[in-house]
Design a protein around this motif. Structure first.
Motif, PDB file in Angstrom:
ATOM      1  N   HIS A   1     -14.687  47.223   7.117  1.00  0.00           N
ATOM      2  CA  HIS A   1     -15.023  48.503   7.736  1.00  0.00           C
ATOM      3  C   HIS A   1     -13.921  48.909   8.707  1.00  0.00           C
ATOM      4  CE1 HIS A   1     -17.197  51.549  10.027  1.00  0.00           C
ATOM      5  NE2 HIS A   1     -18.054  51.591   9.003  1.00  0.00           N
ATOM      6  N   THR A   2     -13.238  49.975   8.383  1.00  0.00           N
ATOM      7  CA  THR A   2     -12.059  50.373   9.168  1.00  0.00           C
ATOM      8  C   THR A   2     -12.426  50.735  10.596  1.00  0.00           C
ATOM      9  OG1 THR A   2     -11.132  51.320   7.125  1.00  0.00           O
ATOM     10  CG2 THR A   2     -10.061  51.899   9.198  1.00  0.00           C
ATOM     11  N   GLY A   3     -13.540  51.471  10.737  1.00  0.00           N
ATOM     12  CA  GLY A   3     -13.967  51.892  12.064  1.00  0.00           C
ATOM     13  C   GLY A   3     -14.245  50.707  12.975  1.00  0.00           C
ATOM     14  N   ALA A   4     -14.929  49.719  12.430  1.00  0.00           N
ATOM     15  CA  ALA A   4     -15.275  48.541  13.218  1.00  0.00           C
ATOM     16  C   ALA A   4     -14.036  47.746  13.597  1.00  0.00           C
ATOM     17  CB  ALA A   4     -16.257  47.661  12.449  1.00  0.00           C
ATOM     18  N   LEU A   5     -13.161  47.585  12.631  1.00  0.00           N
ATOM     19  CA  LEU A   5     -11.911  46.857  12.907  1.00  0.00           C
ATOM     20  C   LEU A   5     -11.093  47.576  13.977  1.00  0.00           C
ATOM     21  CD1 LEU A   5     -10.942  46.025   9.230  1.00  0.00           C
ATOM     22  CD2 LEU A   5     -11.654  44.369  10.964  1.00  0.00           C
ATOM     23  N   LYS A   6     -11.011  48.882  13.856  1.00  0.00           N
ATOM     24  CA  LYS A   6     -10.264  49.661  14.837  1.00  0.00           C
ATOM     25  C   LYS A   6     -10.917  49.577  16.205  1.00  0.00           C
ATOM     26  CE  LYS A   6     -10.135  54.341  14.993  1.00  0.00           C
ATOM     27  NZ  LYS A   6      -9.838  55.713  14.488  1.00  0.00           N
ATOM     28  N   GLY A   7     -12.245  49.707  16.201  1.00  0.00           N
ATOM     29  CA  GLY A   7     -12.980  49.626  17.451  1.00  0.00           C
ATOM     30  C   GLY A   7     -12.790  48.300  18.156  1.00  0.00           C
ATOM     31  N   LEU A   8     -12.912  47.236  17.413  1.00  0.00           N
ATOM     32  CA  LEU A   8     -12.708  45.905  17.996  1.00  0.00           C
ATOM     33  C   LEU A   8     -11.283  45.764  18.538  1.00  0.00           C
ATOM     34  CD1 LEU A   8     -14.614  43.738  15.383  1.00  0.00           C
ATOM     35  CD2 LEU A   8     -15.181  43.926  17.811  1.00  0.00           C
ATOM     36  N   GLY A   9     -10.341  46.322  17.820  1.00  0.00           N
ATOM     37  CA  GLY A   9      -8.945  46.265  18.255  1.00  0.00           C
ATOM     38  C   GLY A   9      -8.740  46.973  19.570  1.00  0.00           C
ATOM     39  N   PHE A  10      -9.284  48.192  19.680  1.00  0.00           N
ATOM     40  CA  PHE A  10      -9.073  48.966  20.910  1.00  0.00           C
ATOM     41  C   PHE A  10      -9.811  48.346  22.093  1.00  0.00           C
ATOM     42  CE2 PHE A  10      -6.348  52.373  19.935  1.00  0.00           C
ATOM     43  CZ  PHE A  10      -6.553  52.763  18.630  1.00  0.00           C
ATOM     44  N   VAL A  11     -11.014  47.886  21.854  1.00  0.00           N
ATOM     45  CA  VAL A  11     -11.751  47.266  22.959  1.00  0.00           C
ATOM     46  C   VAL A  11     -11.101  45.964  23.397  1.00  0.00           C
ATOM     47  CG1 VAL A  11     -13.925  46.135  23.581  1.00  0.00           C
ATOM     48  CG2 VAL A  11     -13.962  48.361  22.472  1.00  0.00           C
ATOM     49  N   SER A  12     -10.576  45.212  22.434  1.00  0.00           N
ATOM     50  CA  SER A  12      -9.865  43.982  22.795  1.00  0.00           C
ATOM     51  C   SER A  12      -8.668  44.296  23.663  1.00  0.00           C
ATOM     52  CB  SER A  12      -9.436  43.230  21.534  1.00  0.00           C
ATOM     53  OG  SER A  12     -10.555  42.769  20.804  1.00  0.00           O
ATOM     54  N   CYS A  13      -8.008  45.389  23.331  1.00  0.00           N
ATOM     55  CA  CYS A  13      -6.884  45.837  24.173  1.00  0.00           C
ATOM     56  C   CYS A  13      -7.356  46.118  25.578  1.00  0.00           C
ATOM     57  CB  CYS A  13      -6.267  47.119  23.602  1.00  0.00           C
ATOM     58  SG  CYS A  13      -5.057  46.848  22.328  1.00  0.00           S
ATOM     59  N   GLN A  14      -8.456  46.853  25.662  1.00  0.00           N
ATOM     60  CA  GLN A  14      -8.965  47.218  26.993  1.00  0.00           C
ATOM     61  C   GLN A  14      -9.308  45.976  27.798  1.00  0.00           C
ATOM     62  OE1 GLN A  14     -11.783  50.594  25.413  1.00  0.00           O
ATOM     63  NE2 GLN A  14     -11.690  50.791  27.628  1.00  0.00           N
ATOM     64  N   MET A  15      -9.771  44.950  27.100  1.00  0.00           N
ATOM     65  CA  MET A  15     -10.184  43.739  27.785  1.00  0.00           C
ATOM     66  C   MET A  15      -9.012  42.772  27.993  1.00  0.00           C
ATOM     67  SD  MET A  15     -13.775  43.239  25.724  1.00  0.00           S
ATOM     68  CE  MET A  15     -14.553  42.024  26.778  1.00  0.00           C
ATOM     69  N   GLY A  16      -7.834  43.164  27.555  1.00  0.00           N
ATOM     70  CA  GLY A  16      -6.657  42.327  27.749  1.00  0.00           C
ATOM     71  C   GLY A  16      -6.521  41.205  26.748  1.00  0.00           C
ATOM     72  N   ARG A  17      -7.328  41.249  25.725  1.00  0.00           N
ATOM     73  CA  ARG A  17      -7.251  40.187  24.709  1.00  0.00           C
ATOM     74  C   ARG A  17      -6.300  40.651  23.611  1.00  0.00           C
ATOM     75  NH1 ARG A  17     -13.811  39.364  24.059  1.00  0.00           N
ATOM     76  NH2 ARG A  17     -14.260  38.911  26.248  1.00  0.00           N
ATOM     77  N   LEU A  18      -5.008  40.560  23.901  1.00  0.00           N
ATOM     78  CA  LEU A  18      -4.029  41.164  23.008  1.00  0.00           C
ATOM     79  C   LEU A  18      -3.904  40.415  21.682  1.00  0.00           C
ATOM     80  CD1 LEU A  18      -1.188  42.214  25.485  1.00  0.00           C
ATOM     81  CD2 LEU A  18      -3.091  43.554  24.594  1.00  0.00           C
ATOM     82  N   ASP A  19      -4.088  39.120  21.723  1.00  0.00           N
ATOM     83  CA  ASP A  19      -4.017  38.382  20.458  1.00  0.00           C
ATOM     84  C   ASP A  19      -5.124  38.837  19.521  1.00  0.00           C
ATOM     85  OD1 ASP A  19      -2.939  35.367  22.129  1.00  0.00           O
ATOM     86  OD2 ASP A  19      -1.776  36.854  21.043  1.00  0.00           O
ATOM     87  N   ASP A  20      -6.347  38.976  20.064  1.00  0.00           N
ATOM     88  CA  ASP A  20      -7.467  39.465  19.263  1.00  0.00           C
ATOM     89  C   ASP A  20      -7.201  40.900  18.817  1.00  0.00           C
ATOM     90  OD1 ASP A  20     -10.006  37.777  21.269  1.00  0.00           O
ATOM     91  OD2 ASP A  20      -8.742  37.081  19.614  1.00  0.00           O
ATOM     92  N   ALA A  21      -6.668  41.713  19.720  1.00  0.00           N
ATOM     93  CA  ALA A  21      -6.394  43.108  19.391  1.00  0.00           C
ATOM     94  C   ALA A  21      -5.414  43.193  18.233  1.00  0.00           C
ATOM     95  CB  ALA A  21      -5.840  43.829  20.620  1.00  0.00           C
ATOM     96  N   GLU A  22      -4.392  42.367  18.284  1.00  0.00           N
ATOM     97  CA  GLU A  22      -3.395  42.380  17.210  1.00  0.00           C
ATOM     98  C   GLU A  22      -4.041  42.038  15.880  1.00  0.00           C
ATOM     99  OE1 GLU A  22      -1.812  39.772  15.380  1.00  0.00           O
ATOM    100  OE2 GLU A  22      -0.222  41.053  14.552  1.00  0.00           O
ATOM    101  N   ARG A  23      -4.907  41.050  15.915  1.00  0.00           N
ATOM    102  CA  ARG A  23      -5.569  40.604  14.669  1.00  0.00           C
ATOM    103  C   ARG A  23      -6.457  41.713  14.119  1.00  0.00           C
ATOM    104  NH1 ARG A  23     -10.186  37.658  14.705  1.00  0.00           N
ATOM    105  NH2 ARG A  23      -9.887  37.168  16.922  1.00  0.00           N
ATOM    106  N   TRP A  24      -7.297  42.324  14.993  1.00  0.00           N
ATOM    107  CA  TRP A  24      -8.211  43.380  14.532  1.00  0.00           C
ATOM    108  C   TRP A  24      -7.441  44.601  14.041  1.00  0.00           C
ATOM    109  CZ3 TRP A  24     -12.372  41.204  13.405  1.00  0.00           C
ATOM    110  CH2 TRP A  24     -13.069  40.349  14.264  1.00  0.00           C
ATOM    111  N   LEU A  25      -6.432  45.012  14.771  1.00  0.00           N
ATOM    112  CA  LEU A  25      -5.692  46.212  14.391  1.00  0.00           C
ATOM    113  C   LEU A  25      -4.895  45.990  13.107  1.00  0.00           C
ATOM    114  CD1 LEU A  25      -4.465  47.394  17.913  1.00  0.00           C
ATOM    115  CD2 LEU A  25      -6.185  48.495  16.462  1.00  0.00           C
ATOM    116  N   ALA A  26      -4.344  44.778  12.944  1.00  0.00           N
ATOM    117  CA  ALA A  26      -3.629  44.478  11.697  1.00  0.00           C
ATOM    118  C   ALA A  26      -4.580  44.585  10.512  1.00  0.00           C
ATOM    119  CB  ALA A  26      -3.013  43.093  11.788  1.00  0.00           C
ATOM    120  N   SER A  27      -5.799  44.075  10.697  1.00  0.00           N
ATOM    121  CA  SER A  27      -6.806  44.178   9.624  1.00  0.00           C
ATOM    122  C   SER A  27      -7.164  45.624   9.372  1.00  0.00           C
ATOM    123  CB  SER A  27      -8.046  43.366  10.003  1.00  0.00           C
ATOM    124  OG  SER A  27      -7.710  41.987  10.127  1.00  0.00           O
ATOM    125  N   ALA A  28      -7.240  46.409  10.439  1.00  0.00           N
ATOM    126  CA  ALA A  28      -7.571  47.825  10.286  1.00  0.00           C
ATOM    127  C   ALA A  28      -6.491  48.552   9.516  1.00  0.00           C
ATOM    128  CB  ALA A  28      -7.760  48.472  11.668  1.00  0.00           C
TER     129      ALA A  28
END
Lengths: 262, 119
Positions: free
Chosen positions: A78-105
């Motif tokens: 689900h693109t929306g969910a992957l993107k959402g997780l990526g952006f929220v991870s960014c907001q929370m400073g979890r850049l490694d997670d953000a990179e993973r979610w956004l790459a999947s998106a």
């Protein structure tokens, strides 16, 4: 859209309605619409995605991540969910997670905005070049070899001159100019000539050369590696003082040359 | 002591030779190191010493000039058991060879006085 939803509560029109309400900032109404729609469509990934976006808009980041995780459990790409997780991870400073979610998106067909966000996160994560090692200031240290021994303010200077007439350490400043190189340049072979002269006379090894000029007294002494140490003091400096200065400079030069050779 | 025929420098060299501990005195060309006049004790090799000392004086003079340290007036080469002292002007160098017991101060005065002969 509200009318349509009222006519058919099971309609999936709640999704665009809820999104419109969210965009307008009517988060409370958007939430009600989304929750009612989720009651009717509990396994709808888009419904969970909508809830995730509403929760994120109201600062409920952990809840948002829960909803998106639920969406992914239903629809893993689900693109929306992957993107959402990526952006929220960014907001929370979890850049490694953000990179993973956004790459999947991006892989799942995310838009240019997602790709740009991914680039930005990767740039943040890129290791910084190690700081260039600060090299010791060898040249400066060599020039300052006799600092504290000779008084530059008093017109004194000291040098180590190698067999080729190069000033390899120390300095002598005259009228604001370091004249060490000029002094050294003419001293090529001095040690050898001095040694040969006294050897011909049977006087042993040479120990010192003292030169009186119209403005200075310059004294030289041999040191290791066929180098000479040179000190200069203003004219009128007592001879004994200049010799003592030379002796101390010679010791310091020997120590420095020994360290350089090590 | 070997004595050269009289020259403009005979008096200077004799005055130096009279100093206690002086083994000899020489006038030498600074540029070519060739002896102009000399008064040396027997057994003292003057030519080589004169050439080398003239070279040393020339280097000292050029170094001082280039470094802005003025004009080289007096040079003293000290060794374990003696010394060579020199003054120079107009491409001529007067040098005195002395044992350790020589009075360097008096030697220096006599050499500086001898500069007048080089004028």
């Amino acid at each position: 859209m509200s009318e349509e939803l009222a006519r058919d509560p099971s309609s999936r029109i709640f999704l665009p309605l809820g999104e419109e309400l969210r965009r307008r900032g009517d988060h409370e109404l958007a939430l009600r619409v989304a929750l009612r729609g989720l009651e009717r469509h509990p396994h709808d990934a888009d419904a969970h995605d909508l809830l995730g976006r509403i929760a994120a808009a109201t600062g409920q980041l952990e809840r948002a991540m829960d909803e998106w995780s639920m969406a992914l459990s239903i629809a893993p790409a689900h693109t929306g969910a992957l993107k959402g997780l990526g952006f929220v991870s960014c907001q929370m400073g979890r850049l490694d997670d953000a990179e993973r979610w956004l790459a999947s998106a991006v892989e799942a067909g995310g838009d240019a905005g997602v790709a740009a966000a991914l680039d930005a996160v990767r740039a943040e994560l890129a290791p910084t070049a190690p700081e260039a090692p600060v090299l010791p200031d060898a040249l400066g240290a060599a020039r300052r070899l006799f600092d504290g021994l000779v008084s530059a303010e008093g017109g004194e200077g000291a040098l180590v001159v190698d067999r080729d007439g190069f000033a390899v350490a120390g300095r002598h400043v005259v009228a604001g100019v370091d004249v060490g190189e000029f002094l050294a340049a003419h001293l090529t072979g001095v040690s050898d000539e001095a040694a040969r002269a006294v050897r011909h006379l049977g006087l042993g090894g040479w120990t010192t050369i003292v030169v009186e000029t119209s403005t200075a007294t310059v004294a030289l002494a041999p040191t290791s590696e066929d180098a000479v140490v040179v000190v200069a003091a203003p004219v009128g400096s007592p001879g004994g003082y200049v010799r003592r200065l030379l002796a101390r400079a010679r010791i310091r030069a020997a120590g420095w040359l020994g360290a350089e050779a090590a | 002591m070997t004595t050269a025929r009289r020259s403009p420098f005979t008096g200077v060299l004799a005055a130096l030779a009279r100093q206690r501990g002086v083994l000899g005195s020489i006038v030498v060309g600074e540029l070519d190191g060739i002896v102009v006049d000399s008064q040396l004790q027997m057994g003292v090799e003057g030519d080589t010493v004169a050439a080398l000392t003239a070279s040393l004086f020339r280097k000292a003079r050029l170094a001082a000039a280039d470094a802005g340290l003025g004009e080289a007036v007096f040079l003293q080469l000290e060794a374990e058991s003696g010394r060579v002292c020199a003054v120079g002007r107009n491409e001529l160098v007067i040098l005195a060879i002395a044992e350790a017991r020589a009075n360097v101060g008096l030697l220096r005065v006599e050499l500086l006085r001898g500069l007048e002969a080089l004028a």
